[in-house]
Design an enzyme around this catalytic site. Sequence first.
Site, short mmCIF file in Angstrom:
data_model
loop_
_atom_site.label_atom_id
_atom_site.label_comp_id
_atom_site.label_asym_id
_atom_site.label_seq_id
_atom_site.Cartn_x
_atom_site.Cartn_y
_atom_site.Cartn_z
N LYS A 208 -18.33 25.75 39.32
CA LYS A 208 -17.23 25.11 38.59
C LYS A 208 -16.12 24.74 39.56
O LYS A 208 -15.62 23.62 39.56
CB LYS A 208 -16.73 26.06 37.51
CG LYS A 208 -15.61 25.51 36.67
CD LYS A 208 -15.27 26.46 35.53
CE LYS A 208 -14.01 26.01 34.82
NZ LYS A 208 -13.61 26.89 33.73
N GLU A 214 -19.82 32.85 47.90
CA GLU A 214 -21.26 33.11 47.89
C GLU A 214 -22.05 31.80 47.78
O GLU A 214 -23.02 31.56 48.50
CB GLU A 214 -21.64 34.01 46.70
CG GLU A 214 -21.09 35.41 46.75
CD GLU A 214 -19.69 35.54 46.15
OE1 GLU A 214 -18.96 34.51 46.05
OE2 GLU A 214 -19.32 36.66 45.76
N GLY A 269 -16.80 29.64 32.78
CA GLY A 269 -18.03 29.87 33.56
C GLY A 269 -19.14 30.53 32.75
O GLY A 269 -20.28 30.05 32.71
N ARG A 270 -18.80 31.62 32.06
CA ARG A 270 -19.85 32.36 31.32
C ARG A 270 -20.25 31.67 30.03
O ARG A 270 -21.14 32.15 29.33
CB ARG A 270 -19.39 33.79 31.06
CG ARG A 270 -18.03 33.93 30.39
CD ARG A 270 -17.47 35.33 30.56
NE ARG A 270 -16.10 35.46 30.07
CZ ARG A 270 -15.01 35.10 30.73
NH1 ARG A 270 -15.11 34.54 31.93
NH2 ARG A 270 -13.82 35.29 30.22
N GLU A 355 -16.81 40.63 30.84
CA GLU A 355 -15.82 39.78 31.50
C GLU A 355 -14.87 39.19 30.46
O GLU A 355 -13.70 38.94 30.75
CB GLU A 355 -16.52 38.66 32.28
CG GLU A 355 -15.66 38.01 33.33
CD GLU A 355 -16.47 37.11 34.24
OE1 GLU A 355 -17.10 37.61 35.18
OE2 GLU A 355 -16.49 35.89 34.01
N HIS A 386 -39.51 54.69 28.22
CA HIS A 386 -40.10 55.56 29.24
C HIS A 386 -39.07 55.91 30.30
O HIS A 386 -39.43 56.40 31.37
CB HIS A 386 -41.31 54.88 29.87
CG HIS A 386 -42.40 54.61 28.88
ND1 HIS A 386 -43.45 55.47 28.66
CD2 HIS A 386 -42.55 53.60 27.97
CE1 HIS A 386 -44.22 55.00 27.70
NE2 HIS A 386 -43.69 53.86 27.26
N LYS A 514 -12.33 37.44 44.57
CA LYS A 514 -12.39 36.27 45.44
C LYS A 514 -11.29 36.29 46.49
O LYS A 514 -11.43 35.73 47.56
CB LYS A 514 -12.34 34.98 44.60
CG LYS A 514 -13.59 34.77 43.74
CD LYS A 514 -13.59 33.46 42.94
CE LYS A 514 -14.85 33.33 42.08
NZ LYS A 514 -14.97 32.09 41.33
C1 G6Q Z 1 -17.29 33.27 34.61
C2 G6Q Z 1 -16.56 33.69 35.79
C3 G6Q Z 1 -17.40 33.81 37.05
C4 G6Q Z 1 -17.74 32.46 37.68
C5 G6Q Z 1 -18.28 32.71 39.09
C6 G6Q Z 1 -18.71 31.44 39.77
O1 G6Q Z 1 -16.80 33.13 33.52
O2 G6Q Z 1 -15.47 32.90 35.98
O3 G6Q Z 1 -18.58 34.53 36.84
O4 G6Q Z 1 -18.67 31.79 36.89
O5 G6Q Z 1 -17.32 33.37 39.85
O6 G6Q Z 1 -17.63 30.55 39.84
P1 G6Q Z 1 -17.86 29.06 40.22
O7 G6Q Z 1 -18.72 28.44 39.20
O8 G6Q Z 1 -16.49 28.45 40.31
O9 G6Q Z 1 -18.57 29.06 41.57
#
Ligand code: G6Q
Length: 552
Positions: A208, A214, A269-270, A355, A386, A514
Amino acid sequence: MLMKPLKTLSAWKALEQHFKAMRSFDMRAAFREDASRFDQLSLRCGNLLLDYSKNRVTSDTLGLLMQLARESDLEGLRTAMFSGERINFTEHRAVLHTALRAPVRPPLVVEGIHVEHEVAAVLRRMQNFVESIHNGNWRGHTGKPIRDVVNIGIGGSDLGPAMVCHALDHYAVENVRVHFVSNLDPAHLAGTLKLLDPETTLFVVASKTFTTLETLANANSAKAWLLAALRAPAAIARHFVALSTNAQAVEAFGIDPDNMFIFWDWVGGRYSLWSAIGLSIALQIGWGNFQALLAGAHAMDVHFKEAPPEANMPVILGMLGIWYANFWGTDTYGIFPYDQRLHLLVPFLQQLDMESNGKNVSRANRRVNYNTGPIVWGAPGTNGQHAFFELIHQGTRLIPTDFLMAAVNATPLADQHEWLLANCLAQTEALLKGKSRAVIEAELIAQGMSRKNARALAPHKVFPGNRPSNTLLYQKLDPHTLGMLIALYEHKVFVQGAIWQINSFDQWGVELGKQLAPPIRAALSSVRAVGEHDASTQGLIADIRRRRGLST
Ligand code: G6Q
């Protein structure tokens, strides 16, 4: 919107009183006394059946929980979300993932922009792209069709699409395989790339913000891998696409803006698998199936918007969670899909729930004086049986649970699915019924054990029972059903956030992570010594530096 503090609401106070009477409530007696308990406490939506009869509730409990929902103005907040108000008030953003999955998009203007036109335009571009990959019109730099897609992203840009792709693997198109790389650990990317051919591989960089460490590290390493093999910068345009809100950063990375699929800051994001972030899903299962996934989620949106609270699945699930977390004092919540295809559902729901509702400050900007989001955990059945089910049956803690199962398996093998269903039902029944000391003693004596030994052993074998569970039964795991299930949990989380008066849509905890790593990263390898850290962190940094031959 400012509200009365939660604990001062009259429904809350009434629930506190009611709880005192419910402490000794026995579900087994309730089932004995009311033959219609299952009918009363179960609900259908499409092909989903929610059985919530195995909970420590009466009609009074449910009445009070619904009153709490009304006093909390759940309805008002829901209307505000669907109509594009900036309910994510700490980030000044609307929350409109629901607009991404509406088949007919009513006019919706956010910041002067017609959301419905933007969404439709991106979906059209996604569809064209997906079809061109599938029919082979889109070729790699050396003219070969794409065979492998690697989604590079993390968190919300990984968990949703990865979960859906695994869940709907049986809908995968034949000629394209989708892989997911999220971890910064180079083992993840290297392990994936070693199976792939650069000439036929497409990288989908999903971010996003397009600033996530990463994802950019993995995308840069992927770019280097591709260029080392194809030896032409022009190859990037045929092997990299981006899914992002940040066009500038995408271009700076070297991805052609024509190969970028945008989404908007009103997609969290989620909550983003319904947006361009879903491109990898569509590449795996085809456009028609991706549309069915969206349609399923939309069907749940309509149900959530229109069904009265008493017959509203997300409201019921959400309010039951409030009942356990805030009145029974439970800390965790277990999810057990008896469906191997949903093995990534738990990590997905962990992010969605924890989150979103792992917050301690209310909409009135004050520290809350009650518990908010639970610790979410679980695993597919029967594996969990199990491993850790002991604790749910015989441990000292009360753990509310959801069990999920498909009536029909999409890939039946002998009678395995019957056994799977039987185990799921047996577990929820055992949680409810338990097994008494008297029955166990009698069994042991019947097996030839002495009375004395049977008395000593029996307490260890007692199952107290009266332990709650919800069961979600669906016909079979298809795109439409999965869309419904995901949206059901999204809205359940929304309901709980509304009651707890928190902002379910920001994620300052992620942002903190971050910010913290860069100075430590510098301290690990720079020639100059470490900056200011606590003694523990300082000690660990110094040890790593020593192991690498740097001065401490
Ligand atoms: C989701 C969070 C988080 C985000 C990641 C990746 O709701 O904000 O999990 O999706 O940190 O972020 P980017 O999509 O900006 O790389």
